[in-house]
Design an enzyme around this catalytic site. Structure first.
Site, PDB file in Angstrom:
ATOM      1  N   GLY A   9       0.828  -1.223   0.000  1.00 27.02           N
ATOM      2  CA  GLY A   9       0.000   0.000   0.000  1.00 27.02           C
ATOM      3  C   GLY A   9       0.851   1.256   0.000  1.00 27.02           C
ATOM      4  N   THR A  11       1.610   3.210  -2.321  1.00 30.91           N
ATOM      5  CA  THR A  11       1.092   4.295  -3.165  1.00 30.91           C
ATOM      6  C   THR A  11      -0.089   5.022  -2.520  1.00 30.91           C
ATOM      7  N   GLN A  13      -2.291   6.931   0.816  1.00 29.62           N
ATOM      8  CA  GLN A  13      -2.014   8.068   1.709  1.00 29.62           C
ATOM      9  C   GLN A  13      -0.966   7.705   2.764  1.00 29.62           C
ATOM     10  N   LEU A  65      -1.647  -8.224  -3.206  1.00 25.45           N
ATOM     11  CA  LEU A  65      -2.020  -8.998  -2.008  1.00 25.45           C
ATOM     12  C   LEU A  65      -2.902 -10.201  -2.358  1.00 25.45           C
ATOM     13  N   ALA A  88      -4.920  -2.390   0.954  1.00 22.25           N
ATOM     14  CA  ALA A  88      -6.310  -2.808   1.195  1.00 22.25           C
ATOM     15  C   ALA A  88      -7.237  -2.138   0.183  1.00 22.25           C
ATOM     16  N   SER A 131      -8.419  -1.235  11.947  1.00 20.31           N
ATOM     17  CA  SER A 131      -9.234  -0.032  11.787  1.00 20.31           C
ATOM     18  C   SER A 131     -10.308   0.104  12.862  1.00 20.31           C
ATOM     19  N   GLU A 133     -13.135   0.891  12.190  1.00 23.94           N
ATOM     20  CA  GLU A 133     -14.351   0.323  11.585  1.00 23.94           C
ATOM     21  C   GLU A 133     -14.674  -1.049  12.173  1.00 23.94           C
ATOM     22  N   TYR A 154     -16.050  -4.295   4.597  1.00 27.04           N
ATOM     23  CA  TYR A 154     -14.701  -3.813   4.913  1.00 27.04           C
ATOM     24  C   TYR A 154     -14.372  -4.052   6.391  1.00 27.04           C
ATOM     25  N   ARG A 189      -5.182  12.536   1.141  1.00 29.89           N
ATOM     26  CA  ARG A 189      -6.313  11.630   1.319  1.00 29.89           C
ATOM     27  C   ARG A 189      -6.999  11.391  -0.030  1.00 29.89           C
ATOM     28  N   PHE A 193     -13.069   9.993   0.000  1.00 25.58           N
ATOM     29  CA  PHE A 193     -13.352   9.963   1.449  1.00 25.58           C
ATOM     30  C   PHE A 193     -13.914  11.335   1.821  1.00 25.58           C
ATOM     31  N   ARG A 283     -24.810   4.515   3.477  1.00 24.40           N
ATOM     32  CA  ARG A 283     -24.409   3.109   3.458  1.00 24.40           C
ATOM     33  C   ARG A 283     -25.579   2.223   3.900  1.00 24.40           C
TER      34      ARG A 283
HETATM   35  P1  NDP Z   1      -5.483   4.161   0.661  1.00 23.90           P
HETATM   36  O1  NDP Z   1      -6.774   3.711   0.083  1.00 23.90           O
HETATM   37  O2  NDP Z   1      -5.008   5.547   0.424  1.00 23.90           O
HETATM   38  O3  NDP Z   1      -4.319   3.176   0.144  1.00 23.90           O
HETATM   39  C1  NDP Z   1      -4.527   1.799   0.008  1.00 23.90           C
HETATM   40  C2  NDP Z   1      -3.313   1.177  -0.631  1.00 23.90           C
HETATM   41  O4  NDP Z   1      -3.554  -0.228  -0.849  1.00 23.90           O
HETATM   42  C3  NDP Z   1      -2.971   1.761  -2.007  1.00 23.90           C
HETATM   43  O5  NDP Z   1      -1.583   1.811  -2.143  1.00 23.90           O
HETATM   44  C4  NDP Z   1      -3.561   0.720  -2.959  1.00 23.90           C
HETATM   45  O6  NDP Z   1      -2.971   0.721  -4.235  1.00 23.90           O
HETATM   46  C5  NDP Z   1      -3.209  -0.543  -2.195  1.00 23.90           C
HETATM   47  N1  NDP Z   1      -3.943  -1.718  -2.648  1.00 23.90           N
HETATM   48  C6  NDP Z   1      -5.251  -1.827  -2.963  1.00 23.90           C
HETATM   49  N2  NDP Z   1      -5.540  -3.062  -3.379  1.00 23.90           N
HETATM   50  C7  NDP Z   1      -4.375  -3.759  -3.348  1.00 23.90           C
HETATM   51  C8  NDP Z   1      -4.014  -5.099  -3.702  1.00 23.90           C
HETATM   52  N3  NDP Z   1      -4.901  -5.960  -4.186  1.00 23.90           N
HETATM   53  N4  NDP Z   1      -2.720  -5.481  -3.540  1.00 23.90           N
HETATM   54  C9  NDP Z   1      -1.804  -4.593  -3.065  1.00 23.90           C
HETATM   55  N5  NDP Z   1      -2.086  -3.321  -2.730  1.00 23.90           N
HETATM   56  C10 NDP Z   1      -3.355  -2.915  -2.882  1.00 23.90           C
HETATM   57  O7  NDP Z   1      -5.546   3.853   2.230  1.00 23.90           O
HETATM   58  P2  NDP Z   1      -4.859   4.632   3.454  1.00 23.90           P
HETATM   59  O8  NDP Z   1      -3.474   4.970   3.109  1.00 23.90           O
HETATM   60  O9  NDP Z   1      -5.792   5.667   3.942  1.00 23.90           O
HETATM   61  O10 NDP Z   1      -4.876   3.486   4.574  1.00 23.90           O
HETATM   62  C11 NDP Z   1      -3.799   2.554   4.704  1.00 23.90           C
HETATM   63  C12 NDP Z   1      -4.303   1.305   5.405  1.00 23.90           C
HETATM   64  O11 NDP Z   1      -4.804   1.644   6.685  1.00 23.90           O
HETATM   65  C13 NDP Z   1      -5.445   0.584   4.688  1.00 23.90           C
HETATM   66  O12 NDP Z   1      -5.292  -0.795   4.943  1.00 23.90           O
HETATM   67  C14 NDP Z   1      -6.689   1.096   5.383  1.00 23.90           C
HETATM   68  O13 NDP Z   1      -7.730   0.158   5.287  1.00 23.90           O
HETATM   69  C15 NDP Z   1      -6.171   1.246   6.796  1.00 23.90           C
HETATM   70  N6  NDP Z   1      -6.804   2.248   7.627  1.00 23.90           N
HETATM   71  C16 NDP Z   1      -6.912   3.548   7.174  1.00 23.90           C
HETATM   72  C17 NDP Z   1      -7.434   4.525   7.978  1.00 23.90           C
HETATM   73  C18 NDP Z   1      -7.564   5.947   7.526  1.00 23.90           C
HETATM   74  O14 NDP Z   1      -8.301   6.693   8.172  1.00 23.90           O
HETATM   75  N7  NDP Z   1      -6.856   6.375   6.499  1.00 23.90           N
HETATM   76  C19 NDP Z   1      -7.899   4.204   9.360  1.00 23.90           C
HETATM   77  C20 NDP Z   1      -7.696   2.818   9.737  1.00 23.90           C
HETATM   78  C21 NDP Z   1      -7.170   1.894   8.884  1.00 23.90           C
HETATM   79  P3  NDP Z   1      -3.456   1.770  -5.394  1.00 23.90           P
HETATM   80  O15 NDP Z   1      -2.779   3.078  -5.076  1.00 23.90           O
HETATM   81  O16 NDP Z   1      -2.983   1.128  -6.637  1.00 23.90           O
HETATM   82  O17 NDP Z   1      -4.948   1.875  -5.283  1.00 23.90           O
HETATM   83  P1  GDR Z   2     -14.991   5.943   6.807  1.00 19.85           P
HETATM   84  O1  GDR Z   2     -14.588   7.251   5.988  1.00 19.85           O
HETATM   85  O2  GDR Z   2     -16.148   5.244   6.231  1.00 19.85           O
HETATM   86  O3  GDR Z   2     -15.092   6.380   8.252  1.00 19.85           O
HETATM   87  O4  GDR Z   2     -13.696   5.022   6.585  1.00 19.85           O
HETATM   88  P2  GDR Z   2     -15.405   8.145   4.948  1.00 19.85           P
HETATM   89  O5  GDR Z   2     -14.657   9.414   4.860  1.00 19.85           O
HETATM   90  O6  GDR Z   2     -15.697   7.413   3.682  1.00 19.85           O
HETATM   91  O7  GDR Z   2     -16.817   8.369   5.687  1.00 19.85           O
HETATM   92  C1  GDR Z   2     -16.895   9.031   6.942  1.00 19.85           C
HETATM   93  C2  GDR Z   2     -18.348   9.334   7.274  1.00 19.85           C
HETATM   94  O8  GDR Z   2     -18.838  10.331   6.375  1.00 19.85           O
HETATM   95  C3  GDR Z   2     -20.127   9.945   5.933  1.00 19.85           C
HETATM   96  N1  GDR Z   2     -20.428  10.574   4.635  1.00 19.85           N
HETATM   97  C4  GDR Z   2     -19.777  10.359   3.490  1.00 19.85           C
HETATM   98  N2  GDR Z   2     -18.699   9.579   3.207  1.00 19.85           N
HETATM   99  C5  GDR Z   2     -18.229   9.595   1.927  1.00 19.85           C
HETATM  100  N3  GDR Z   2     -17.127   8.854   1.624  1.00 19.85           N
HETATM  101  N4  GDR Z   2     -18.814  10.331   0.938  1.00 19.85           N
HETATM  102  C6  GDR Z   2     -19.909  11.126   1.184  1.00 19.85           C
HETATM  103  O9  GDR Z   2     -20.426  11.777   0.289  1.00 19.85           O
HETATM  104  C7  GDR Z   2     -20.402  11.146   2.527  1.00 19.85           C
HETATM  105  N5  GDR Z   2     -21.421  11.804   3.123  1.00 19.85           N
HETATM  106  C8  GDR Z   2     -21.431  11.453   4.404  1.00 19.85           C
HETATM  107  C9  GDR Z   2     -20.065   8.423   5.874  1.00 19.85           C
HETATM  108  O10 GDR Z   2     -21.368   7.863   5.846  1.00 19.85           O
HETATM  109  C10 GDR Z   2     -19.283   8.130   7.143  1.00 19.85           C
HETATM  110  O11 GDR Z   2     -20.138   8.076   8.231  1.00 19.85           O
HETATM  111  C11 GDR Z   2     -12.379   5.553   6.634  1.00 19.85           C
HETATM  112  C12 GDR Z   2     -11.509   4.723   5.678  1.00 19.85           C
HETATM  113  O12 GDR Z   2     -10.251   5.348   5.581  1.00 19.85           O
HETATM  114  C13 GDR Z   2     -11.302   3.321   6.197  1.00 19.85           C
HETATM  115  O13 GDR Z   2     -10.336   2.645   5.388  1.00 19.85           O
HETATM  116  C14 GDR Z   2     -10.795   3.409   7.631  1.00 19.85           C
HETATM  117  O14 GDR Z   2     -10.603   2.106   8.140  1.00 19.85           O
HETATM  118  C15 GDR Z   2     -11.776   4.191   8.492  1.00 19.85           C
HETATM  119  O15 GDR Z   2     -11.886   5.490   7.952  1.00 19.85           O
HETATM  120  C16 GDR Z   2     -11.294   4.313   9.935  1.00 19.85           C
END
Ligand code: NDP
Ligand code: GDR
Length: 337
Positions: A9, A11, A13, A65, A88, A131, A133, A154, A189, A193, A283
């Site tokens: 991962g 590439t 955030q 993965l 992921a 997470s 989640e 998820y 980000r 999201f 959702r």
């Molecule tokens: P991103 O969605 O920004 O990055 C996910 C990464 O996983 C990308 O590099 C993506 O590649 C890669 N990926 C997706 N599918 C595959 C695969 N099949 N094989 C290998 N790599 C793959 O996530 P974040 O950086 O925000 O989060 C990092 C990790 O932390 C994730 O596992 C997420 O679920 C978890 N997490 C994130 C939180 C958050 O708030 N940001 C909170 C808690 C947990 P590509 O760039 O090609 O899409």
């Molecule tokens: P989340 O993040 O589901 O918490 O997962 P997201 O930013 O997608 O949603 C947060 C909350 O905002 C509400 N929401 C919307 N969400 C999105 N994406 N788009 C919309 O238009 C919108 N309007 C309202 C959602 O319903 C939700 O309640 C993130 C991811 O980074 C996960 O990979 C990580 O594990 C968790 O945070 C912790």
């Protein structure tokens, strides 16, 4: 010899900030990149080192993965001291549309990596990106002892990966840890999201490129922190003497509405004039409130956050305003030619 790390991962955030952090500490960093029909390395282009460079400290490998054999081969070749599993399908809403794929990559993918470490015989420490989640509908505040009740494919996949990590620690004595991170954001980000969707829209509305922003549930409560601070916590978990699991959070709750209002106000805009509801972004089952208690990370790892939600919104709006200005300037140059 420098310490060697593998980041899946890379590439994404978090992967991009973690790679920067480890490089600044003198690590050799290997990143797993999945094949894409268009470039997917924008977040790490600024630290990229080409294959022709001598003594590279940042090396990218194509793998996935979903491909367990490729993971074994990669581990055998690299023999990392530390592995960070950040890869992921990480979008909660998307996981309802692609539940099996999410289970495969986000859940089984973690197990494939753990098993690849075992099969390759490489002695390494592993961090699993768990997470908040996983807590789903468990009432806040949530800490390491809160029972899981995931509310999405998820979340369920992350629970699977969490327990696989705990099991490899218990069964094989592996130094395997779960960081249970609450939402963390940054100018890097992903654009779908909610925080980034909002700050990007604010910048575009301010520049006259867009008028409306469509959102779903504005009442959801999240605990939003700043991604560069959260990757520091990941690193600290792998430096500790004992493997354990940690919640990483700010403890400060905010609704989506509060984030929206702060972001619009920072740009001198009125959210009420531009934000509209679209049920498309709801959702099938929602997570109402996540508020983390990160006392253990503070006491054991000495980790504590400094950027809280309102400042985070301002950082992200400022970055998106700059980005739109740069894009418009770039477009003007192209038209001039
Ligand atoms: P991103 O969605 O920004 O990055 C996910 C990464 O996983 C990308 O590099 C993506 O590649 C890669 N990926 C997706 N599918 C595959 C695969 N099949 N094989 C290998 N790599 C793959 O996530 P974040 O950086 O925000 O989060 C990092 C990790 O932390 C994730 O596992 C997420 O679920 C978890 N997490 C994130 C939180 C958050 O708030 N940001 C909170 C808690 C947990 P590509 O760039 O090609 O899409
Ligand atoms: P989340 O993040 O589901 O918490 O997962 P997201 O930013 O997608 O949603 C947060 C909350 O905002 C509400 N929401 C919307 N969400 C999105 N994406 N788009 C919309 O238009 C919108 N309007 C309202 C959602 O319903 C939700 O309640 C993130 C991811 O980074 C996960 O990979 C990580 O594990 C968790 O945070 C912790």
């Amino acid at each position: 010899m420098s310490t060697c790390a593998l980041i899946t991962g890379v590439t994404g955030q978090d992967g991009s900030y973690l790679a920067e952090l480890l490089l600044s500490k003198g690590y050799t960093v290997h990143g797993l990149v999945r094949r894409s029909s268009s470039f997917n390395t924008e977040r790490i282009d600024h630290i990229y080192q080409g294959p022709q460079e001598a003594n590279r400290s940042f090396v990218l490998h194509h793998a996935d993965l979903a491909d367990g054999v490729a993971l074994v081969n990669l581990l055998r070749d690299i023999r990392p001291d530390e592995v960070y599993n950040l890869g992921a399908q990480s979008h909660v809403r998307v996981s309802f549309d692609a539940p099996l794929y999410t289970g495969d990559v986000t859940g089984l993918g973690a197990l494939r990596l753990l098993e690849a470490i075992r099969a390759s015989g490489v002695r390494t420490r592993i961090y699993q990106a768990s997470s908040s989640e996983m807590f789903g509908s468990a009432p806040p505040p949530q800490n390491e002892l809160t029972p899981f009740h995931p509310r999405s494919p998820y979340g369920a996949a992350k629970v699977y990966a969490y327990w696989a990590t705990v099991n490899y620690r218990e069964a094989y004595g592996m130094f395997a840890v779960n960081g249970i991170l609450f939402n963390h954001e940054s100018p890097r980000r992903g654009e779908t999201f909610v925080t980034r969707k909002v700050t990007r829209a604010v910048a575009r509305i301010k520049a006259g490129l867009q008028d409306r922003l469509y959102l779903g549930n504005l009442d959801a409560v999240r605990d939003w922190g700043y991604a560069p601070e959260y990757v520091e916590a990941m690193w600290r978990m792998l430096q500790h003497d004992e493997p354990s699991d940690y919640v990483v959070a700010t403890g400060v709750p905010a609704t989506v509405r509060q984030f929206v209002d702060t972001a619009f106000a920072h740009a001198g805009l009125d959210a009420g004039e531009h934000v509209r509801y679209d049920p498309k972004y709801e959702r099938p089952s929602e997570v109402d409130a996540l508020i983390g208690d990160a006392s253990k990370a503070r006491d054991v790892l000495g980790w504590k956050p400094t950027v809280l939600v309102d400042e985070l919104a301002r950082i992200m709006v400022d970055a998106d305003v700059r980005l739109v200005e740069e894009q418009l300037a770039g477009a003007a140059v192209r038209i001039d030619r």
